[in-house]
Design an enzyme around this catalytic site. Structure first.
Site, PDB file in Angstrom:
ATOM      1  N   SER A 143       0.867  -1.180   0.000  1.00 39.20           N
ATOM      2  CA  SER A 143       0.000   0.000   0.000  1.00 39.20           C
ATOM      3  C   SER A 143       0.902   1.228   0.000  1.00 39.20           C
ATOM      4  CB  SER A 143      -0.848  -0.026   1.278  1.00 39.20           C
ATOM      5  OG  SER A 143      -1.374   1.248   1.564  1.00 39.20           O
ATOM      6  N   TYR A 156      -2.188  -1.156  10.157  1.00 33.39           N
ATOM      7  CA  TYR A 156      -2.199  -1.431   8.713  1.00 33.39           C
ATOM      8  C   TYR A 156      -0.925  -0.885   8.063  1.00 33.39           C
ATOM      9  CZ  TYR A 156      -3.829  -1.535   3.856  1.00 33.39           C
ATOM     10  OH  TYR A 156      -3.953  -1.763   2.501  1.00 33.39           O
TER      11      TYR A 156
HETATM   12  P1  NDP Z   1     -11.108  -6.923   0.265  1.00 35.39           P
HETATM   13  O1  NDP Z   1     -11.495  -6.637   1.658  1.00 35.39           O
HETATM   14  O2  NDP Z   1     -12.099  -6.765  -0.829  1.00 35.39           O
HETATM   15  O3  NDP Z   1     -10.455  -8.363   0.139  1.00 35.39           O
HETATM   16  C1  NDP Z   1      -9.598  -8.867   1.127  1.00 35.39           C
HETATM   17  C2  NDP Z   1      -9.551 -10.364   0.957  1.00 35.39           C
HETATM   18  O4  NDP Z   1      -8.696 -10.896   1.976  1.00 35.39           O
HETATM   19  C3  NDP Z   1     -10.920 -11.007   1.114  1.00 35.39           C
HETATM   20  O5  NDP Z   1     -11.126 -11.943   0.078  1.00 35.39           O
HETATM   21  C4  NDP Z   1     -10.822 -11.670   2.462  1.00 35.39           C
HETATM   22  O6  NDP Z   1     -11.582 -12.850   2.587  1.00 35.39           O
HETATM   23  C5  NDP Z   1      -9.346 -12.005   2.561  1.00 35.39           C
HETATM   24  N1  NDP Z   1      -8.986 -12.185   3.964  1.00 35.39           N
HETATM   25  C6  NDP Z   1      -9.075 -11.290   4.966  1.00 35.39           C
HETATM   26  N2  NDP Z   1      -8.746 -11.851   6.126  1.00 35.39           N
HETATM   27  C7  NDP Z   1      -8.428 -13.137   5.863  1.00 35.39           C
HETATM   28  C8  NDP Z   1      -8.035 -14.235   6.652  1.00 35.39           C
HETATM   29  N3  NDP Z   1      -7.914 -14.146   7.987  1.00 35.39           N
HETATM   30  N4  NDP Z   1      -7.812 -15.420   6.044  1.00 35.39           N
HETATM   31  C9  NDP Z   1      -7.946 -15.550   4.720  1.00 35.39           C
HETATM   32  N5  NDP Z   1      -8.338 -14.555   3.909  1.00 35.39           N
HETATM   33  C10 NDP Z   1      -8.583 -13.363   4.480  1.00 35.39           C
HETATM   34  O7  NDP Z   1      -9.862  -5.948   0.018  1.00 35.39           O
HETATM   35  P2  NDP Z   1      -9.045  -5.542  -1.288  1.00 35.39           P
HETATM   36  O8  NDP Z   1      -9.333  -6.437  -2.424  1.00 35.39           O
HETATM   37  O9  NDP Z   1      -9.160  -4.096  -1.413  1.00 35.39           O
HETATM   38  O10 NDP Z   1      -7.569  -5.814  -0.735  1.00 35.39           O
HETATM   39  C11 NDP Z   1      -6.659  -6.753  -1.304  1.00 35.39           C
HETATM   40  C12 NDP Z   1      -5.256  -6.319  -0.914  1.00 35.39           C
HETATM   41  O11 NDP Z   1      -4.974  -5.047  -1.502  1.00 35.39           O
HETATM   42  C13 NDP Z   1      -5.059  -6.140   0.589  1.00 35.39           C
HETATM   43  O12 NDP Z   1      -3.804  -6.654   0.972  1.00 35.39           O
HETATM   44  C14 NDP Z   1      -5.091  -4.633   0.765  1.00 35.39           C
HETATM   45  O13 NDP Z   1      -4.363  -4.236   1.898  1.00 35.39           O
HETATM   46  C15 NDP Z   1      -4.452  -4.183  -0.527  1.00 35.39           C
HETATM   47  N6  NDP Z   1      -4.730  -2.815  -0.903  1.00 35.39           N
HETATM   48  C16 NDP Z   1      -5.998  -2.425  -1.266  1.00 35.39           C
HETATM   49  C17 NDP Z   1      -6.252  -1.119  -1.655  1.00 35.39           C
HETATM   50  C18 NDP Z   1      -7.613  -0.662  -2.053  1.00 35.39           C
HETATM   51  O14 NDP Z   1      -7.794   0.551  -2.311  1.00 35.39           O
HETATM   52  N7  NDP Z   1      -8.600  -1.539  -2.189  1.00 35.39           N
HETATM   53  C19 NDP Z   1      -5.177  -0.113  -1.698  1.00 35.39           C
HETATM   54  C20 NDP Z   1      -3.871  -0.621  -1.298  1.00 35.39           C
HETATM   55  C21 NDP Z   1      -3.687  -1.923  -0.930  1.00 35.39           C
HETATM   56  P3  NDP Z   1     -13.025 -12.803   3.333  1.00 35.39           P
HETATM   57  O15 NDP Z   1     -13.836 -11.819   2.549  1.00 35.39           O
HETATM   58  O16 NDP Z   1     -13.505 -14.179   3.236  1.00 35.39           O
HETATM   59  O17 NDP Z   1     -12.731 -12.326   4.719  1.00 35.39           O
END
Ligand code: NDP
Length: 247
Positions: A143, A156
């Site tokens: 990020s 975070y």
């Molecule tokens: P989402 O919240 O849409 O997706 C996150 C995913 O991680 C979900 O599928 C979730 O599964 C999974 N997850 C969370 N906790 C666990 C766990 N304990 N075990 C297994 N899976 C888990 O977020 P994004 O798609 O936005 O984020 C994806 C990545 O991108 C992250 O690392 C985020 O930090 C990074 N990011 C995102 C940005 C943005 O603007 N969206 C900007 C910068 C970085 P479930 O739904 O089943 O909990």
């Protein structure tokens, strides 16, 4: 197809950026292993992939509470596929946007576990499978706050900084050949996590997960064999097309 018959594991592929990356990889010929917390979401991604002729296998796993199951997952993958070409450590949680003075200790540890410890543990346990690939790629999702701390982004920001740093360490230990390790910063993207962080923002102003997924395709491909220990911004790759389109 760019990833024909490669084996790729994408964490957090039940939604958001991970789902888009998994779908793009499958579209480009990879067999995608969908790992995430919620089985129904993984099944939905798998259905979307198979309906378009792609190949996917789901691995429901809670990366906060069930890391002890990772060796068993690695063994199962070894028996089924024999190797792994790409690991995308994408799953992440936001925690809360709270001053550090008031940050809850349990929540701090949860964020660190999902965002830092899980990518470390997965990478370490899957390294023997990755080493069996001629061109293995590990992609850690960071990020903007990984590179510059920001008020209220607490655990975070610290977790993403740790992940970026750990990526450089992995890369330093595999300097010229073998498994390469890089980060991607997606930038603001239209997902549930972004909505939670910025509830007042109009999602229509943001790129979609599909738009930011292109850089992942590049890093997983054989075109990126010399890219090691780099931090790539998805924004810079949103217009990237496959080489057949004129790169
Ligand atoms: P989402 O919240 O849409 O997706 C996150 C995913 O991680 C979900 O599928 C979730 O599964 C999974 N997850 C969370 N906790 C666990 C766990 N304990 N075990 C297994 N899976 C888990 O977020 P994004 O798609 O936005 O984020 C994806 C990545 O991108 C992250 O690392 C985020 O930090 C990074 N990011 C995102 C940005 C943005 O603007 N969206 C900007 C910068 C970085 P479930 O739904 O089943 O909990």
């Amino acid at each position: 197809m760019i990833l024909q018959d490669k084996i790729a594991l994408v964490t957090g592929s039940g939604s958001g950026i991970g789902q888009a990356v998994a779908e793009l990889f499958a579209q480009e010929g990879a067999w995608v292993i969908l790992l995430g917390r919620t089985q129904s979401k993984l099944e939905e991604t798998s259905d979307r992939i198979t309906q378009r002729g792609g190949r996917a296998t789901i691995v429901p796993l809670d990366l906060e509470n069930s890391l002890n199951r990772v060796p068993e997952v690695a063994k199962a993958l070894y028996e089924r596929f024999g190797h792994l070409d790409t690991l995308v450590n994408n799953a992440g949680i936001l925690g809360t946007l709270t001053p550090l003075d008031h940050y809850d200790t349990i929540l701090w540890e949860q964020v660190m576990r999902v965002n830092v410890t899980a990518p470390f543990f997965l990478t370490r346990e899957l390294m023997p499978l990755l080493k069996k690939s001629p061109n293995a790629s590990v992609i850690n999702v960071v990020s903007t706050v990984a590179f510059q701390g920001r008020a209220f982004w607490g655990a975070y920001a610290a977790s993403k900084a740790a992940l970026a740093n750990m990526t450089e360490t992995w890369a330093g230990e595999n300097p010229r050949q073998g498994v390469r390790c890089n980060t991607v910063n997606p930038g603001a993207t239209r997902t549930a996590m972004r909505r939670t962080a910025y509830p007042g923002e109009d999602p229509a102003t943001l790129p979609t997960p599909q738009e930011v997924a292109r850089v992942f395709l590049y890093l997983a491909s054989d075109f990126a064999t010399d890219i090691r220990g780099q931090h790539l911004n998805a924004r810079d790759w949103m217009t990237w097309r496959q080489p057949t389109d004129g790169l």
